[in-house]
Design an enzyme around this catalytic site. Structure first.
Site, PDB file in Angstrom:
ATOM      1  N   ASP A 164      41.715  50.668  43.066  1.00  0.00           N
ATOM      2  CA  ASP A 164      41.649  49.774  41.903  1.00  0.00           C
ATOM      3  C   ASP A 164      40.211  49.638  41.417  1.00  0.00           C
ATOM      4  O   ASP A 164      39.297  49.475  42.225  1.00  0.00           O
ATOM      5  CB  ASP A 164      42.136  48.369  42.291  1.00  0.00           C
ATOM      6  CG  ASP A 164      43.597  48.150  41.972  1.00  0.00           C
ATOM      7  OD1 ASP A 164      44.168  48.930  41.188  1.00  0.00           O
ATOM      8  OD2 ASP A 164      44.172  47.187  42.515  1.00  0.00           O
ATOM      9  N   GLU A 220      54.381  45.970  36.969  1.00  0.00           N
ATOM     10  CA  GLU A 220      54.515  44.853  37.908  1.00  0.00           C
ATOM     11  C   GLU A 220      55.292  43.701  37.281  1.00  0.00           C
ATOM     12  O   GLU A 220      54.996  43.250  36.169  1.00  0.00           O
ATOM     13  CB  GLU A 220      53.104  44.387  38.331  1.00  0.00           C
ATOM     14  CG  GLU A 220      53.145  43.236  39.317  1.00  0.00           C
ATOM     15  CD  GLU A 220      51.827  42.984  40.046  1.00  0.00           C
ATOM     16  OE1 GLU A 220      50.880  43.791  39.882  1.00  0.00           O
ATOM     17  OE2 GLU A 220      51.744  41.982  40.762  1.00  0.00           O
TER      18      GLU A 220
END
Ligand code: KIV
Length: 272
Positions: A92, A191
């Site tokens: 990330d 998500e």
């Protein structure tokens, strides 16, 4: 380390993930932040390991992912990369490392790649960050997108509730997914969105969609510590517990404490 048998023991590449989607093979991704866990998870046969900025919550005990720095992500990614033989390692980019300008984004991206040796990067957002995504891709760095609930924007959302239930947000998400694919992203994480919306994106895109709390998709990702039951306070609907390691650790440590206090440990075979 002995592990599960995987069909193909070669190192997983971004191209292989796209091929897997074409062949109808599901992608299994988990997060890891350290050498020991990454080694076990890789041996168990996951296709991809994500060094999520959820390290902020899981490893550092922060309330959000926002405090993570580029230096901290590099530290975690370096530890994971050393352990992994097969899985594609995705790191990330932390909050603040790609939102200011495309130039700053590509500078940080290059630094993470050079210092951690990971395989690819993940960024949260669509249209708003597309220049940064393109600049990073132009530098030859594979990018995974992340849409829906994007935890780096939690202060804007104000809640961890399911995203894109309303039509306008759902349509923007679909547009963003296409933008990211057209820019050259190799995959997109979705998500906490309705399963029907995730299904639509999976059908419209040729790149794999990796879901978390998004229902059936081309692949799934979970936080390793969560699915192993190490984080007993976190029980969202989408999470399946595959073990209760918190209980295992409490029992083992409790037994150790008892043995030390009783003088049972160490015994004569455990001495030099
Ligand atoms: O940071 C993270 O762990 C993530 C996954 C939950 C997708 O972004």
């Amino acid at each position: 380390m002995a592990g599960y048998l995987v069909e193909d023991a070669r190192k997983v590449t971004t191209h292989r993930l796209i091929e897997m989607k074409q062949q109808g093979k599901k992608i299994a991704m988990l997060t890891a932040y350290d050498y020991t866990m990454a080694r076990i998870i890789d041996a168990a046969g996951v296709d991809s390991i994500l060094i999520g900025d959820s390290a902020s919550n899981v490893m550092a005990g922060n309330f959000t992912t926002l405090p993570m720095t580029v230096d901290q992500m590099i530290y975690h990614a370096k530890s994971v990369v050393k352990a992994v033989k097969r899985a594609l390692v995705v790191c990330d980019m932390p909050f603040g490392s790609y939102q200011v300008s495309a130039t700053e984004a590509v500078t940080n991206a290059i630094r993470i790649m050079k210092e951690s040796h990971c395989d690819a990067l993940k960024l949260e957002g669509g249209e708003e960050i597309i220049d940064a995504v393109k600049a990073i891709l132009n530098a030859g760095i594979p990018v995974c997108g992340h849409l829906g609930l994007t935890p780096q924007s939690i202060n804007k959302f104000g809640t961890y509730a399911v995203r894109a239930k309303e039509e306008a947000e759902a349509e923007k998400l679909v547009r963003d997914a296409h933008l990211l694919q057209d820019a050259g992203c190799f995959a997109i994480v979705l998500e906490k969105i309705p399963a029907s919306l995730c299904k639509r994106v999976c059908e419209e895109l040729y790149i794999p969609v990796i879901g978390i709390g998004a229902g059936a998709s081309d692949g799934q990702v979970l936080v390793g510590q969560d699915m192993l039951g190490l984080n007993d306070g976190f029980k969202p609907k989408f999470l399946r517990h595959y073990a209760n390691l918190a209980e295992v650790v409490i029992d083992a440590v409790g037994q150790y404490v008892t043995d030390v206090k009783s003088g049972d440990f160490p015994n004569e075979n455990e001495c030099y």
